[in-house]
Enzyme design. Structure first.
Site, short mmCIF file in Angstrom:
data_model
loop_
_atom_site.label_atom_id
_atom_site.label_comp_id
_atom_site.label_asym_id
_atom_site.label_seq_id
_atom_site.Cartn_x
_atom_site.Cartn_y
_atom_site.Cartn_z
NE ARG A 71 -0.97 -5.11 -1.40
CZ ARG A 71 -2.29 -3.79 -0.65
NH1 ARG A 71 -3.09 -3.79 -1.52
NH2 ARG A 71 -1.57 -3.11 0.43
N GLY A 118 0.89 -1.15 -0.28
CA GLY A 118 -0.22 0.29 0.05
C GLY A 118 1.03 0.99 -0.13
CD GLU A 143 -10.12 -0.16 6.37
OE1 GLU A 143 -9.21 0.00 6.09
OE2 GLU A 143 -10.83 -0.88 5.12
CB THR A 198 2.01 1.10 6.20
OG1 THR A 198 0.36 1.16 6.71
CG2 THR A 198 2.65 0.64 7.35
CG HIS A 215 -8.52 4.21 -1.99
ND1 HIS A 215 -9.96 3.42 -2.13
CD2 HIS A 215 -7.97 3.54 -1.64
CE1 HIS A 215 -9.92 1.99 -1.70
NE2 HIS A 215 -7.89 2.04 -1.74
CG ASP A 236 2.90 -6.76 7.68
OD1 ASP A 236 2.14 -6.04 6.32
OD2 ASP A 236 2.65 -7.42 8.55
CD GLN A 276 -9.15 7.12 5.62
OE1 GLN A 276 -8.56 6.95 6.93
NE2 GLN A 276 -10.33 6.19 5.49
NE ARG A 332 -16.03 18.43 16.06
CZ ARG A 332 -16.35 17.87 17.45
NH1 ARG A 332 -17.40 19.01 18.16
NH2 ARG A 332 -16.23 16.67 18.32
CB SER A 364 7.02 -4.90 1.90
OG SER A 364 5.89 -4.28 1.12
CG ASP A 424 -0.41 -1.93 10.17
OD1 ASP A 424 0.45 -1.53 9.97
OD2 ASP A 424 -1.48 -3.02 9.78
NE ARG A 450 -7.25 -4.04 4.55
CZ ARG A 450 -6.39 -4.54 3.79
NH1 ARG A 450 -6.68 -5.46 3.47
NH2 ARG A 450 -5.68 -3.51 3.51
CG ASP A 455 -3.37 1.23 8.12
OD1 ASP A 455 -3.86 1.85 7.93
OD2 ASP A 455 -3.15 0.02 7.50
P1 ADP Z 1 2.34 -4.43 2.58
O1 ADP Z 1 3.60 -4.23 2.19
O2 ADP Z 1 1.50 -3.05 2.75
O3 ADP Z 1 2.08 -5.13 3.47
P2 ADP Z 1 1.80 -6.64 1.51
O4 ADP Z 1 1.23 -7.30 2.35
O5 ADP Z 1 0.25 -6.43 -0.02
O6 ADP Z 1 1.66 -5.22 1.64
O7 ADP Z 1 2.59 -7.31 0.62
C1 ADP Z 1 3.37 -6.30 -1.02
C2 ADP Z 1 4.03 -7.42 -1.14
O8 ADP Z 1 5.34 -8.07 -1.27
C3 ADP Z 1 3.35 -8.21 -2.13
O9 ADP Z 1 1.93 -7.78 -2.93
C4 ADP Z 1 4.33 -9.61 -2.24
O10 ADP Z 1 5.26 -9.31 -3.80
C5 ADP Z 1 5.38 -9.43 -0.96
N1 ADP Z 1 4.66 -9.95 -0.02
C6 ADP Z 1 4.34 -10.19 0.75
N2 ADP Z 1 3.91 -11.81 1.77
C7 ADP Z 1 5.10 -12.37 0.76
C8 ADP Z 1 4.85 -12.99 1.10
N3 ADP Z 1 4.94 -14.27 2.16
N4 ADP Z 1 6.06 -14.09 0.85
C9 ADP Z 1 6.70 -13.17 -0.60
N5 ADP Z 1 6.20 -11.90 -0.57
C10 ADP Z 1 5.33 -11.51 -0.03
#
Ligand code: ADP
Length: 327
Positions: free
Chosen positions: A76, A15, A227, A130, A257, A107, A259, A159, A109, A134, A176, A132
């Site tokens: 992604r 994201g 959310e 991010t 979005h 997380d 945000q 408001r 990524s 988080d 989320r 969030d």
């Molecule tokens: P964020 O980094 O914001 O948490 P995502 O969870 O969509 O976003 O992860 C971003 C990208 O990181 C994914 O599209 C994928 O390419 C890679 N990724 C996420 N999880 C994994 C995983 N378990 N193994 C390998 N690559 C991952």
């Protein structure tokens, strides 16, 4: 310092968040400062697999510190979740002579970065980007402060209409899995109730508080709903509340979005710049599989493993404060 570093890669993944551009700029300029070549990969891991990339010099990152989104774009990438996909990515990194990778993202990524590093022995450093907030191991992620200010600005406008018409608004904000945005923005806008996934609340409690507020002369109220709230989304909450408080003029607003967008705040630009410098310095020192963050005002590092396997706790004291002032 470890062996001298000549060439690194940088990408933004997952994201998008305001301040990612400031982080890219900082990574690139720190490298320029130290005479290190930088390759920017487009669209996250997809760009590494497709070798969609270009060399970034100090001028290539001019005029982006103030812009939301990410000039490297984000994506992604399902293929990177497979060993074959990561093999392709590694082969392209090797072909370009890249000796380390800075990953700006969340997380997911970092999970991908960690696998790449474990499987192919290439150093990776994470920068938390991010909205969030988080991610374990840092007090703030890049984009959180901007998103908070966007939410506060939007809710202030709502408001105005809420008070003019004696309305009760259920406003849904992003988060989320976590309530950082809802909790902090909720305090800042003076919300009557703040509903977050980390805290289990009963509908009865929400209704009692709204009723008590009205009995005490409150003419309008704002309920901020993350959310990921377990009871349901803002629309559901509004419909359920209406059943118990039929004479209330209840409205729902889902901020969505908007945000994610907008120019990063000063705090996010400074944080992104600090973490960009730190990430390059980590690679130069021969470190790998760490995330750079900020704790108690100072830049710190945490192992990527901890960053992805642990969850940051919500500040109970903030919950308590919100409760006290939301009479
Ligand atoms: P964020 O980094 O914001 O948490 P995502 O969870 O969509 O976003 O992860 C971003 C990208 O990181 C994914 O599209 C994928 O390419 C890679 N990724 C996420 N999880 C994994 C995983 N378990 N193994 C390998 N690559 C991952």
């Amino acid at each position: 310092m470890g062996k001298s570093l000549k060439h690194i890669g940088v990408l933004t993944s997952g994201g998008d968040a305001p301040g990612m551009n400031a982080a890219i700029r900082s990574v690139v300029r720190t490298c320029t400062h130290h005479g290190i070549e930088v390759t920017g990969f487009y669209e996250g891991y997809q760009g590494v697999i497709d070798d969609n990339a270009e060399t970034l010099d100090a001028r290539a990152v001019a005029h982006i510190i103030n812009r939301g989104g990410t000039m490297l774009r984000s994506a992604r990438c399902a293929e990177f979740r497979t060993r074959e996909g990561r093999q392709k990515a590694y082969d392209n990194l090797k072909k370009r002579g890249i000796e380390g990778l800075v990953v700006i993202g969340g997380d997911g990524s970092f999970t991908g970065a960690s696998l790449l590093s474990d499987e192919f022995d290439i150093p990776v450093i994470g920068i938390p980007g991010t909205i969030d907030n988080d991610i374990y191991g840092t007090d703030f992620t890049i984009g959180f402060d901007t998103a908070l200010n966007t939410v506060v600005d939007a809710v202030d406008r709502i408001r105005d209409t809420a008070t003019s018409h004696n309305r009760l608004f259920f406003i849904e904000v992003m988060g989320r899995d976590s309530g950082f945005i809802a909790l902090n923005a909720g305090i800042a806008v003076g919300a009557t109730n703040i509903l977050i996934p980390e805290e289990s609340t009963e509908l009865d409690e929400v209704i009692t508080k709204l009723k008590t507020g009205r009995e005490n002369g409150k003419t309008s109220s704002i309920v901020l709903v993350a959310e990921g709230e377990k009871m349901g989304d803002a629309l559901f909450m509004a419909e359920e509340t209406k059943k118990h408080l039929p004479d209330y003029d209840i409205r729902v607003s889902v901020l969505g979005h908007m945000q994610r967008g907008g120019n990063p705040t000063c705090a996010d630009r400074v944080l992104a710049t600090r973490l960009g410098v730190a990430a390059v310095e980590q690679l130069m020192a021969g470190h790998s599989s760490v995330m750079c963050g900020v704790r108690n005002g100072s830049v710190c590092t945490v192992s990527i493993h901890d960053a992805i396997s642990r969850k940051p706790g919500i500040d109970r004291n903030l919950m308590h404060i919100a409760e006290i002032v939301s009479l």
